[in-house]
Design a protein around this motif. Structure first.
Motif, PDB file in Angstrom:
ATOM      1  N   ALA A 188       0.840  -1.125   0.078  1.00  9.02           N
ATOM      2  CA  ALA A 188       0.011   0.053  -0.148  1.00  9.02           C
ATOM      3  C   ALA A 188       0.697   1.275   0.083  1.00  9.02           C
ATOM      4  O   ALA A 188       0.640   2.072  -0.662  1.00  9.02           O
ATOM      5  N   VAL A 189       1.957   1.223   0.816  1.00  9.22           N
ATOM      6  CA  VAL A 189       2.650   2.398   0.981  1.00  9.22           C
ATOM      7  C   VAL A 189       3.739   2.594  -0.558  1.00  9.22           C
ATOM      8  O   VAL A 189       3.603   3.534  -0.753  1.00  9.22           O
TER       9      VAL A 189
ATOM     10  N   GLY B 116       1.553   3.834  -2.980  1.00  8.09           N
ATOM     11  CA  GLY B 116       1.325   5.229  -2.757  1.00  8.09           C
ATOM     12  C   GLY B 116       2.464   6.020  -3.246  1.00  8.09           C
ATOM     13  O   GLY B 116       2.318   7.155  -3.885  1.00  8.09           O
TER      14      GLY B 116
ATOM     15  N   ILE C 285       2.846   6.419  -6.921  1.00 12.19           N
ATOM     16  CA  ILE C 285       1.816   7.378  -7.498  1.00 12.19           C
ATOM     17  C   ILE C 285       2.292   8.669  -7.510  1.00 12.19           C
ATOM     18  O   ILE C 285       2.308   9.531  -8.243  1.00 12.19           O
ATOM     19  N   ALA C 286       2.663   9.015  -6.078  1.00  9.59           N
ATOM     20  CA  ALA C 286       3.065  10.379  -5.979  1.00  9.59           C
ATOM     21  C   ALA C 286       4.455  10.560  -6.604  1.00  9.59           C
ATOM     22  O   ALA C 286       4.604  11.798  -7.474  1.00  9.59           O
TER      23      ALA C 286
ATOM     24  N   ARG D 260       3.451  11.150 -10.406  1.00 13.74           N
ATOM     25  CA  ARG D 260       2.716  12.311 -10.560  1.00 13.74           C
ATOM     26  C   ARG D 260       3.872  13.546 -10.662  1.00 13.74           C
ATOM     27  O   ARG D 260       3.590  14.282 -11.574  1.00 13.74           O
TER      28      ARG D 260
ATOM     29  N   LEU E 256      -5.540   1.588  -3.164  1.00 16.51           N
ATOM     30  CA  LEU E 256      -4.340   1.567  -2.127  1.00 16.51           C
ATOM     31  C   LEU E 256      -5.065   1.212  -0.821  1.00 16.51           C
ATOM     32  O   LEU E 256      -4.367   0.436  -0.001  1.00 16.51           O
TER      33      LEU E 256
ATOM     34  N   TYR F 183     -10.223   8.676   7.034  1.00 18.67           N
ATOM     35  CA  TYR F 183      -9.418   9.383   6.525  1.00 18.67           C
ATOM     36  C   TYR F 183      -9.221   9.532   5.053  1.00 18.67           C
ATOM     37  O   TYR F 183      -9.369  10.461   4.514  1.00 18.67           O
TER      38      TYR F 183
ATOM     39  N   GLN G   7     -10.080  12.516   2.458  1.00 14.78           N
ATOM     40  CA  GLN G   7      -9.343  12.993   1.429  1.00 14.78           C
ATOM     41  C   GLN G   7      -9.525  12.841  -0.075  1.00 14.78           C
ATOM     42  O   GLN G   7      -8.782  13.335  -0.855  1.00 14.78           O
TER      43      GLN G   7
ATOM     44  N   ARG H 179     -13.362   7.867  -4.777  1.00 15.04           N
ATOM     45  CA  ARG H 179     -13.871   8.655  -5.890  1.00 15.04           C
ATOM     46  C   ARG H 179     -13.171   8.246  -7.041  1.00 15.04           C
ATOM     47  O   ARG H 179     -11.962   7.767  -6.987  1.00 15.04           O
TER      48      ARG H 179
ATOM     49  N   ILE I 247      -2.990   5.707   6.160  1.00 14.04           N
ATOM     50  CA  ILE I 247      -3.063   7.273   6.168  1.00 14.04           C
ATOM     51  C   ILE I 247      -1.946   7.604   5.439  1.00 14.04           C
ATOM     52  O   ILE I 247      -2.059   8.372   4.364  1.00 14.04           O
TER      53      ILE I 247
ATOM     54  N   ALA J 218      -0.456   5.992   2.762  1.00 11.08           N
ATOM     55  CA  ALA J 218      -0.873   6.003   1.267  1.00 11.08           C
ATOM     56  C   ALA J 218      -1.521   7.047   0.674  1.00 11.08           C
ATOM     57  O   ALA J 218      -1.479   7.611  -0.401  1.00 11.08           O
ATOM     58  N   THR J 219      -2.810   7.113   1.568  1.00 10.64           N
ATOM     59  CA  THR J 219      -3.766   8.334   1.273  1.00 10.64           C
ATOM     60  C   THR J 219      -3.044   9.599   1.146  1.00 10.64           C
ATOM     61  O   THR J 219      -3.145  10.374  -0.026  1.00 10.64           O
ATOM     62  N   MET J 220      -2.207   9.823   1.941  1.00 10.55           N
ATOM     63  CA  MET J 220      -1.311  11.139   2.136  1.00 10.55           C
ATOM     64  C   MET J 220      -0.684  11.453   0.789  1.00 10.55           C
ATOM     65  O   MET J 220      -0.576  12.326   0.119  1.00 10.55           O
ATOM     66  N   VAL J 221       0.161  10.478   0.519  1.00 11.59           N
ATOM     67  CA  VAL J 221       1.088  10.670  -0.768  1.00 11.59           C
ATOM     68  C   VAL J 221       0.635  10.399  -2.036  1.00 11.59           C
ATOM     69  O   VAL J 221       0.689  11.229  -2.829  1.00 11.59           O
ATOM     70  N   ALA J 222      -0.545   9.629  -2.210  1.00  8.02           N
ATOM     71  CA  ALA J 222      -1.172   9.360  -3.411  1.00  8.02           C
ATOM     72  C   ALA J 222      -2.185  10.183  -3.872  1.00  8.02           C
ATOM     73  O   ALA J 222      -2.461  10.483  -5.354  1.00  8.02           O
ATOM     74  N   ILE J 223      -2.996  10.788  -2.927  1.00  7.91           N
ATOM     75  CA  ILE J 223      -4.283  11.110  -3.260  1.00  7.91           C
ATOM     76  C   ILE J 223      -4.464  12.701  -3.335  1.00  7.91           C
ATOM     77  O   ILE J 223      -3.812  13.358  -2.213  1.00  7.91           O
ATOM     78  N   THR J 224      -4.566  13.352  -4.571  1.00  8.80           N
ATOM     79  CA  THR J 224      -4.752  14.820  -4.483  1.00  8.80           C
ATOM     80  C   THR J 224      -6.123  15.068  -3.708  1.00  8.80           C
ATOM     81  O   THR J 224      -7.066  14.666  -3.864  1.00  8.80           O
ATOM     82  N   PRO J 225      -5.979  16.064  -2.730  1.00 10.31           N
ATOM     83  CA  PRO J 225      -7.033  16.059  -1.866  1.00 10.31           C
ATOM     84  C   PRO J 225      -7.984  16.725  -2.419  1.00 10.31           C
ATOM     85  O   PRO J 225      -7.878  17.658  -3.553  1.00 10.31           O
ATOM     86  N   LEU J 226      -9.149  16.754  -1.982  1.00  9.65           N
ATOM     87  CA  LEU J 226     -10.527  17.297  -2.839  1.00  9.65           C
ATOM     88  C   LEU J 226     -10.409  18.662  -3.099  1.00  9.65           C
ATOM     89  O   LEU J 226     -10.724  19.187  -3.906  1.00  9.65           O
TER      90      LEU J 226
ATOM     91  N   GLU K  22      -8.155  20.374  -5.955  1.00  9.23           N
ATOM     92  CA  GLU K  22      -8.187  19.566  -7.222  1.00  9.23           C
ATOM     93  C   GLU K  22      -8.138  20.365  -8.280  1.00  9.23           C
ATOM     94  O   GLU K  22      -8.608  21.487  -8.557  1.00  9.23           O
ATOM     95  N   PRO K  23      -7.011  20.139  -9.047  1.00  4.70           N
ATOM     96  CA  PRO K  23      -6.507  21.134 -10.204  1.00  4.70           C
ATOM     97  C   PRO K  23      -7.358  21.051 -11.484  1.00  4.70           C
ATOM     98  O   PRO K  23      -6.946  21.495 -12.540  1.00  4.70           O
ATOM     99  N   LYS K  24      -8.462  20.315 -11.304  1.00  7.42           N
ATOM    100  CA  LYS K  24      -9.148  19.854 -12.586  1.00  7.42           C
ATOM    101  C   LYS K  24      -9.522  20.981 -13.293  1.00  7.42           C
ATOM    102  O   LYS K  24      -9.364  21.094 -14.497  1.00  7.42           O
TER     103      LYS K  24
ATOM    104  N   ARG L 207      -7.061  23.136 -15.112  1.00  5.05           N
ATOM    105  CA  ARG L 207      -6.530  22.266 -16.069  1.00  5.05           C
ATOM    106  C   ARG L 207      -7.092  22.438 -17.308  1.00  5.05           C
ATOM    107  O   ARG L 207      -6.424  22.420 -18.491  1.00  5.05           O
TER     108      ARG L 207
END
Lengths: 103, 121, 178, 606, 299
Positions: free
Chosen positions: A77-78, A81, A84-85, A88, B67, B110, B114, B118, C156, C158-166, C169-171, C174
């Motif tokens: 998972a990490v 992650g 992806i970062a 990007r 993930l 969490y 974030q 979606r 946490i 994985a979410t922090m590094v990978a997900i663009t927060p809501l 969002e640069p959509k 862009r």
């Protein structure tokens, strides 16, 4: 009976060797993670073999296996992650290009 | 029926299924071979002849779920042995797993907050 | 127990074979699924070693996790189809040496060590699962809860590094800020 | 049977052949919606419609085969596994397809006969000792050789690149002349495969920017045959070989050379962000090709141009290929990941879209990043007929579309009456038009239901369509009202039928309209007007509300002959919005959005 | 010979299912129809796309079939009519069905065709949705039975069927089952209207036959699992026990096959969001409710 233990340990050693080779030789983060997964699988084989042939009465051996499996999942998972970062921001997850970043 | 014998049965079923499929394919092969003709080997795309390769770096949009799934999936490794002894252990088990699941659920919350749940666009 | 030995050797060989395929194939999806089948063979080895719960769990978990891995392989590898047959390794010789040395060292330790008498009696599968559950809720309870915390941390992170927060969002900028 | 499988008739093969004929699996050309419009019920006739040509053993051609669909039908036929048969209902000229195995009339009765005949054909000829390969010009592949570094170098023979000396690599291309007039297709063939590589991002970059303009601007591939094309600055889908006016907006077409400025591209496709510069094509190609080269030991100095940054770093392998370089020029998605795009054709025989409509989607994963549309309209032929008698014109209009011909004829009649200064009985007329509209609505509902997999709804709508077509209007009025009310209210269908935005009437408006029509329609075709007397002269215009918007016809009659005619159909305008309404949508959603528009392929420009 | 009976039952049940499917799709009830379809497919040419991964292309349907057969193996028809009464049967069922995902990825990737590939990756997304919904309700079932053995799960329902004991779990399980075997309205990977067959699109002839066969086997496995976990398996009055489990399984399977006719396909985005934002909390609630019930009510 002991021959089965030795066989299992041998297979574990083989998996570990292959995994180490992969982790060192691959240029891509995702492939390196596959090497790591293989090394962890080797650990799993050894743990189960030890549990089965040395301490079948102690369930903490099996508990240990569950924890290693958790480590595998968490690592993935990490790792993904981070992949992806990195992709990007850089457009690549090649380790060579990570080195280039360090300068 | 010993456990080992059950595994043998399962192994036998696997081999038997493979054998059945091979027999079926053998039978089909006896009817005739494939005839190589123009465009027959191009993937079917509703009448348009699209020779473009499609094996490309594919953009999945559900990687946020993926993930979290990778991590959350582990929960069931602990839940099954827990479920089996649930009745014997009683309230301890309920509280124990309650805490564990609450911890994991925090992770889900969490991720949810974030925007992991979606389509990533 | 020669049948056990034979099946162990069979599934062990399969695990090793698929492990080698992981790094030898050019197709990334093949690579991921080879890892999957390597793990499945490891799971089958667990079954042969009469750790039924762990074996089935391994077979199930790895099928799902490695499939998810396949999609990340396809996203991030240059040539996921492998039709270009491009070389994706570096320091191959050194890695080969390291892998080989690790193998010999591990084999040496495991085969030269004295393991003493080997256990022959073990609990039935159903009882094993039960014992594991008792272990889980008994002595290993804290280990189990810390595993939960580890998973939480991973989620946490994985979410922090990978997900663009809501929020940021640069959509919009862009695509429509033209 | 021409599509027979090779082999003598043994007892076992005879059994298989019988089984194949007993339950034929058909793929319908141009599509199931056309079969519905023609009043056919495939399932009642004992046929099993399938979605993919790989699953079919019968190619069912409904109505005359449109010339633009002939090549596509050949492709479909080529992709069907043997033994395969062709059934032609009311179709005569099938080239390049082989002659049909079964020919019947275009009616349910004919379909039944065809099913019977198929059984016999399969039983007698599913296997044959002598089998001939099927081939058509459209299917031919030409192997050309190209330099991985210089894609503009294309040669018919293997050799070395004159620019850099590298060995040329083979790639597949559509044979010359196979798709005459389709610069786009040509381009695909030429770019596809890069010796098995995925040279995609670049193609899309280009395509999304200017449709055909970019392609024609890029025709440096040594294709001398490609002439200058003319295109509308506002409607890049309009490409003509000669100067003239845009059929959509009437602007003067400009030659492709002058249209090649970046400003023009952006004007045409405002949805493309400024992050994608017009230079994608070149970059993408360089990188991909450099990548392809890695395995051929021949790389010399070119590497450095491809990854200048990578080479100064110590410890990096000499043959290292930079992924950063490869991805940096690809367009980024909303989430910042630069993936590769693929061009996927949906149509002309896609089971979820109107048959005959070719939608080409550029997909970034399963999300639409660009769309192109091609229909079958032959408006020019109508113009070429002029001056024409009213009867000829009526005949031509009736053959113009299997879906909306009724509206055209009604339009013609109204326009003629207007030209003659007469008035019609409007209530009778509007009741008849309402019935036509209802038929269209039912096909629209059935199409959406098919796309979405709601088989029951589709079957119901098609059943009602058949009844209404035959003329059991009074009996089914209640059922129609029930269906309409269900679609307006049922929660499961709400996501589909409550879609907002988009051009044309919204689904909710259309359903509301449908409810009114159900109350008003009458089982009667619009009245035909008598031919005008020889000395009649005048100009008339008529407007008819179809389900999708207004269709209008303007004509001038001189001495009993129609000398000028302008037909404007709603699909023409709607088709221009395709790129906009599908952009950034998930594939299924995008297809649903297209399906909601209810385009008539016979009205959309080629 | 105890393993021969389940195999024969399996073959018969598959045939019956195929008849039911033909009935619901084609309108006419015909006993010969599936046999004819199978023969026609055997006689048909098998196609192969160029630049494909032939191994994956061929292995996809076979793996699907193996997964289905292994899943069926742990479903009891009667207390003693079961192929492998494993101690971890419920878990094994899950493990076997996890390979449906692997098979579909193989089948989707193999032919190098756009529709198939999109279908294959779509199914991975769909899997992320349903995976938890199939695991957690089974956990709740195991809590009541105190065992993962399928036979014990059945006997644990002697007092009250689980469908009444944990209806929420049943609903979630059935939704997940429908998604697992990609039946409409959750048929995203094949989506006849959208992807013209998706992962199935490139298969023809014998390969298609194996694919379709495998699909029926898995439907049967899932219907059997639903019977075992929620409808008290072989439990029932008067009739012999194997009739009861067979009857229940066939009814559930027929329902699974026909429910999709009336519903439009759910979008993947929506399905995933529903599963994670609603399905997982609900299945946790289900576990909690069952946990309390097990401790409080001695049924």
């Amino acid at each position: 009976m002991v021959i089965e233990l030795l066989l299992a340990l041998g297979i574990g050693a083989g998996l570990f060797g292959v995994g180490l080779y992969g982790a060192l030789s691959q240029t891509n983060l995702v492939m390196i993670m596959m090497g790591v997964e293989l090394m962890l699988a080797a650990a799993l084989v050894n743990l189960v073999a030890f549990w089965r042939y040395l301490h079948p009465e102690a369930m903490s051996g099996q508990m240990f296996v569950l924890i290693v499996m958790t480590v595998m999942a968490v690592e993935m998972a990490v790792g993904f992650g981070v992949a992806i970062a990195r992709f990007r921001s850089r457009g690549s997850v090649e380790m060579e290009e990570a080195r280039e970043l360090k300068g | 029926m010993s456990a080992m014998f059950q595994y043998l049965v399962l192994f036998g079923l696997t081999v038997g299924t493979l054998g059945f499929v091979l027999c079926l394919y053998g039978l089909a092969r006896s009817v005739g071979h494939r005839r190589a003709e123009a465009a027959k080997d191009v993937p079917a795309t509703s009448g348009s002849l699209s020779r473009d390769p499609v094996w490309v770096r594919y953009h999945v949009r559900y990687y946020g779920y993926a993930l979290l799934f990778l991590a959350f999936d582990m929960e069931m490794a602990f839940m099954y042995p827990w479920a089996v002894v649930y009745r014997q252990e009683g309230l301890t088990a309920l509280l124990d797993m309650g805490v564990f699941l609450a911890i994991l659920f925090l992770g889900l919350l969490y991720g949810w907050s974030q925007g992991a749940f979606r389509r990533q666009r | 127990m020669s049948a056990q030995l034979a099946f162990l050797a069979f599934f062990g060989a399969a695990a090793l074979w698929f492990a080698v395929v992981v790094f030898r194939t050019h197709s990334m999806v093949r690579s991921a699924l080879a890892l999957l089948f390597s793990q499945t063979a490891v799971g089958a080895m667990f079954l042969v070693m009469q750790a039924e719960f762990l074996g089935v769990l391994q077979i199930m978990m790895m099928a799902t996790e490695m499939s998810v891995m396949a999609i990340f392989m396809v996203m991030f590898m240059m040539d996921p189809g492998g039709l270009g047959a491009m070389e994706m390794t570096h320091q191959k010789k050194r890695s080969l040496w390291a892998g080989g040395l690790a193998l010999i060292a591990a084999l040496g330790v495991s085969w030269l060590g004295n393991w003493g008498p080997v256990a022959t009696q073990l609990a039935l599968p159903a009882r094993q699962t039960e014992l594991l559950g008792i272990e889980l809720l008994g002595r290993s309870m804290l280990i189990f809860e810390s595993a939960g915390l580890t998973i939480l941390t991973a989620m946490i992170a994985a979410t922090m590094v990978a997900i663009t927060p809501l929020e940021d969002e640069p959509k919009k900028e862009r695509h429509h800020g033209h | 049977m021409i599509g027979a499988r090779e082999g003598a008739f043994t007892a076992f093969r005879r059994v298989l052949a019988r089984a194949m004929g007993a339950q034929p699996r058909v793929i319908v050309v141009p599509g199931r919606d056309v079969a519905v419009a023609r009043g056919l019920d495939l399932i009642a006739a004992g046929l099993e419609p399938v979605a993919s040509p790989r699953h079919a053993n019968v190619l069912l051609i409904v109505g005359p085969l449109h010339p633009q669909l002939a090549d596509a039908a050949a492709t479909l036929y080529a992709q069907m596994p043997r033994p395969r048969a062709i059934v032609a209902l009311g179709a005569e000229n099938l080239t390049p397809l082989p002659p049909a195995d079964v020919v019947c009339a275009l009616s349910q009765e004919g379909l039944r006969e065809a099913t019977q005949a198929l059984q016999e054909r399969f039983a007698a000829g599913a296997f044959s000792e002598t089998v001939k390969d099927f081939d058509a010009p459209a299917l031919a592949v030409r192997v050309e050789y190209t330099c991985p570094m210089h894609p503009e170098v294309v040669s018919d023979e293997p050799g070395n690149c004159p620019k850099c000396g590298m060995t040329l690599v083979p790639k597949e291309a559509a044979a010359a002349g196979a798709h005459d007039g389709h610069g786009e297709k040509r381009e695909h063939g030429a770019n596809a495969a890069h010796a098995g590589h995925h040279g995609h991002g670049h193609q899309h970059g280009q395509k999304a920017h200017g449709g055909h303009q970019a392609h024609s601007g890029h025709e440096t591939h040594g294709q001398a045959s490609e002439a200058t094309t003319y295109t509308c600055p506002m409607h890049p889908e309009i490409v003509r070989n000669e100067p003239g006016q845009c059929p959509i907006c009437g602007m003067t077409l400009i030659s492709s050379d002058s249209a090649d400025s970046p400003g023009g591209h952006h004007g045409a496709h405002p949805e493309m962000g400024s992050d994608g510069s017009t230079g994608h094509g070149a970059h993408g190609k360089m990188d991909h090709s450099a990548r392809g080269k890695m395995d051929h030991s021949n790389h010399g100095g070119m590497d450095h141009s491809a990854h200048s940054a990578g080479t100064d770093v110590p410890g990096i392998e000499p043959n290292f290929m930079s992924m950063v370089e490869m991805t940096k020029d690809l367009p980024a998605s909303g989430d910042g990941l630069r993936m590769e795009w693929i061009d996927v054709p949906f149509g002309p025989f896609h089971p979820g879209l109107p048959g005959g409509l070719t939608l080409t989607l550029s997909l970034d994963g399963d999300t639409v990043a660009g769309a192109g549309l091609r229909g079958l309209a032959r408006a020019a032929e109508l113009q070429a007929m002029l001056p024409a008698t009213l009867d000829d014109l009526r005949g031509a209009l009736q053959g113009l579309s299997p879906h909306n011909a009724g509206f055209y004829v009604a339009l013609l009649d109204h326009a003629v009456l207007a030209a003659l200064g007469e008035t019609t009985d409007l209530t009778v007329e509007s009741a008849a038009i309402a019935r036509l509209r209802l038929l269209g609505d039912l096909r629209w509902i059935a199409g959406l239901a098919r796309l979405k997999g709601a088989i029951d709804l589709a079957a119901r709508a098609e059943g009602l369509h058949r009844s209404l077509q035959i003329g059991h209007g009074e009996e089914i009025r209640a059922q129609l009202a029930q269906l309409c009310a269900k679609l307006q209210r049922a929660p499961v269908f709400r996501p589909i039928f409550s879609a907002k935005g988009g051009p044309g009437p919204t689904p909710a408006e259309r359903l509301a309209r449908m409810a009114q029509d159900i109350a008003a329609f009458a089982d009667r075709a619009p009245a035909e007007t008598a031919a005008p007397a020889h000395d009649m002269t005048g100009t008339g215009e008529a407007v008819v509300e179809t389900g999708r918007g207004a269709a209008r016809l303007k004509l001038t009659i001189k001495a009993g002959l129609v000398t000028d005619l302008q037909l404007v159909t709603p699909s023409q305008a709607l088709a221009g919005h395709i790129a906009h309404i599908t952009m950034h949508k998930e594939l299924g959603e995008a297809l649903a959005a297209v399906c909601l528009l209810d385009l008539d392929p016979w009205e959309v420009a080629q | 010979m105890s393993w021969l009976i389940p195999l024969i039952a399996l073959i018969g049940a598959i045939y019956l299912l195929a008849v039911i499917e033909g009935w619901s799709l084609g309108g006419a009830f015909s006993l010969a129809r599936p046999a004819r379809a199978a023969l026609a497919m055997i006689g048909q040419e098998s196609t192969k796309t160029r630049k494909s991964d032939a191994l994956f292309y061929q292995a996809g349907p076979v793996l699907l079939l193996v997964a289905g057969v292994l899943a069926v193996a742990v479903i009891p028809l009667a207390p003693d009519i079961i192929l492998a009464d494993m101690a971890t049967g419920a878990l094994f069922l899950n493990a076997a069905l996890a390979y449906v995902l692997v098979a579909l990825i193989m089948a989707g990737w193999g032919p190098n065709g756009a529709y198939a590939m999109i279908g294959g990756w779509r199914f991975l997304g769909q899997f992320l949705g349903y995976a938890m919904l199939i695991v957690m309700p089974i956990t709740a079932v195991a809590m009541r039975a105190e065992s993962l053995m399928t036979t014990q799960i059945v006997t644990s329902q002697a007092g009250l069927w689980n469908v009444f004991y944990q209806p929420l779990g049943f609903v979630l399980f059935m939704i997940a089952a429908q998604a697992l075997i990609f039946l409409p309205p959750l048929d995203l990977p094949v989506a006849p209207g959208e992807l013209a067959g998706g992962v199935e699109a490139e298969y023809s002839g014998p390969q298609l036959l194996v694919f379709r066969l495998a699909r029926f086997v898995i439907i049967l496995a899932l219907a059997g699992a639903a019977t075992t976990f929620y409808f008290g398996g072989w439990l029932g009055p008067v009739l012999p026990d194997w009739v009861w489990s067979g009857l229940k399984t066939m009814i559930i399977a027929a329902a699974m096959l026909s429910v999709g006719r009336f519903l439009p396909r759910l979008r993947e985005e929506r399905f995933l969001a529903l599963c994670w934002k609603l399905g997982i909390p609900l299945s946790l609630i289900n576990i909690l409710v069952v946990g309390v019930l097990v401790l409080v009510v001695p049924v």
